[in-house]
Design an enzyme around this catalytic site. Sequence first.
Site, PDB file in Angstrom:
ATOM      1  N   LYS A  38      -1.263  10.601  10.170  1.00  0.00           N
ATOM      2  CA  LYS A  38      -0.100   9.732   9.961  1.00  0.00           C
ATOM      3  C   LYS A  38      -0.190   9.054   8.599  1.00  0.00           C
ATOM      4  CE  LYS A  38      -2.260   5.722  12.191  1.00  0.00           C
ATOM      5  NZ  LYS A  38      -2.123   4.674  13.225  1.00  0.00           N
ATOM      6  N   ARG A 136       1.405  -3.377  22.515  1.00  0.00           N
ATOM      7  CA  ARG A 136       2.229  -2.860  21.424  1.00  0.00           C
ATOM      8  C   ARG A 136       3.299  -1.944  22.002  1.00  0.00           C
ATOM      9  NH1 ARG A 136      -1.031  -0.130  16.524  1.00  0.00           N
ATOM     10  NH2 ARG A 136      -1.538   1.352  18.180  1.00  0.00           N
ATOM     11  N   HIS A 164      -4.974   2.870  23.803  1.00  0.00           N
ATOM     12  CA  HIS A 164      -5.549   2.523  22.500  1.00  0.00           C
ATOM     13  C   HIS A 164      -6.300   1.208  22.643  1.00  0.00           C
ATOM     14  CE1 HIS A 164      -5.974   3.035  18.209  1.00  0.00           C
ATOM     15  NE2 HIS A 164      -5.611   1.785  18.004  1.00  0.00           N
ATOM     16  N   ARG A 217      -9.323  10.883  19.239  1.00  0.00           N
ATOM     17  CA  ARG A 217      -8.427  10.797  18.086  1.00  0.00           C
ATOM     18  C   ARG A 217      -9.216  10.234  16.899  1.00  0.00           C
ATOM     19  NH1 ARG A 217      -5.872   8.130  22.162  1.00  0.00           N
ATOM     20  NH2 ARG A 217      -6.108   6.146  21.050  1.00  0.00           N
ATOM     21  N   TYR A 263       0.071 -11.908 -18.480  1.00  0.00           N
ATOM     22  CA  TYR A 263       1.085 -12.858 -18.021  1.00  0.00           C
ATOM     23  C   TYR A 263       0.447 -14.150 -17.515  1.00  0.00           C
ATOM     24  CZ  TYR A 263       4.414  -8.963 -18.090  1.00  0.00           C
ATOM     25  OH  TYR A 263       5.212  -7.915 -18.462  1.00  0.00           O
ATOM     26  N   CYS A 309      -0.714  -6.121 -14.418  1.00  0.00           N
ATOM     27  CA  CYS A 309       0.705  -5.900 -14.697  1.00  0.00           C
ATOM     28  C   CYS A 309       1.234  -4.763 -13.818  1.00  0.00           C
ATOM     29  CB  CYS A 309       0.899  -5.562 -16.172  1.00  0.00           C
ATOM     30  SG  CYS A 309       0.130  -6.745 -17.303  1.00  0.00           S
ATOM     31  N   ASP A 311       2.173  -1.789 -14.632  1.00  0.00           N
ATOM     32  CA  ASP A 311       1.722  -0.454 -15.008  1.00  0.00           C
ATOM     33  C   ASP A 311       0.355  -0.424 -15.679  1.00  0.00           C
ATOM     34  OD1 ASP A 311       4.485   0.498 -14.416  1.00  0.00           O
ATOM     35  OD2 ASP A 311       4.936  -0.700 -16.200  1.00  0.00           O
TER      36      ASP A 311
END
Length: 367
Positions: A38, A136, A164, A217, A263, A309, A311
């Site tokens: 997933k 859940r 679970h 699992r 910044y 930042c 990027d």
Amino acid sequence: MTENYRPTKAVIDLGAIEKNLAAFKERSQGAELIAVVKADAYGHGAIEVANRAVESGVQFLAVATPDEAVYLRNHGFQTKILVLGATPASFLPVAQKEEIAVAAISLEWLQMAAAAVEPGLLPLKIHLKVDTGMRRVGVLTEEAPIAIEFIRQHPFEFAGIFTHFATADEESGELFQRQVREMKSVIDQVDDPQVLVHVSNSAAAIMHPELAYGAVRIGISMYGIAPSPYVEEKMPFKLLPALSLETEVVHVKKVKAGETLSYGATYRSEKDEWIATLPIGYADGMLRGLQGQDVLIRGERMPIVGRICMDQCMVRLNEQVPVGEKVQLIGKQRDGLVRIDEWAEKLGTIPYEIPCILTKRIPRMYH
């Protein structure tokens, strides 16, 4: 073929994933492995990871959403596939046609499913989800007998039953023991060897091999990440991390004592310092909370300084290095190591989250 011009990349070791699966196969004493892919295989790449899992003998994949299941089918996977989360009525005829198993998450869902399936197609494969404590999704323990009877009286294939655990990655306490007891009482009511029982996640498969039942699992630990520090201390075998993150220096300059960076001017140099700029930022998943986190250059730890930042980010160097110098953000370089756990601790989260937040802008490379 798309060429990647930016040097930032995540490198995925598929061999490590295969070895981790082999260790779980041995630990689980012959139980079937369900490889959980997933969320794009926890950020590692669903198709590539699923391919390697199948090549290594896994014949059962699990995902969270209907779309993820269809994505696997569209890429040619003919293995068993289970959707662990909720599925709408509109998806159920698709699940019948594609032989995708779905989780029955409530009595109301079962009634909806009985009305939504298409006659003339293969029976809808159902795994009954029993909520023994997560709260859940799933039928409550006391509702399980009603759900089991409903499944048997309608045109479904009762393919599996599961739960679970909420605290399998902690020292066994009352909640875990109660979940085990409740699930055993439900399993005893099924009494059908054709119904696959799977209760263990990675943590339970590691700590409680006696709960393997028909299948386990394997999610986070397939990728070489321990479910928790407690489990890591108790590991009976070594997990091999599959993901590393690397880039290169793209700019170097000497900053004078007293100057500020980035910044908000949150970092001020105490002396003349060499500063390197790296082409990775929060748009890649390197969140601003990682300011101060170390990276590896020439095997030595050097800190990210100033605000990260969108990027780019900046690193204080121990010495001048050339543009193009290799930088390890996660993983090993020479004698140095930066673990995913360090990022998680810095961000106040769990290691599961780190590979998932690395965005698609970072290409995944496989070996």
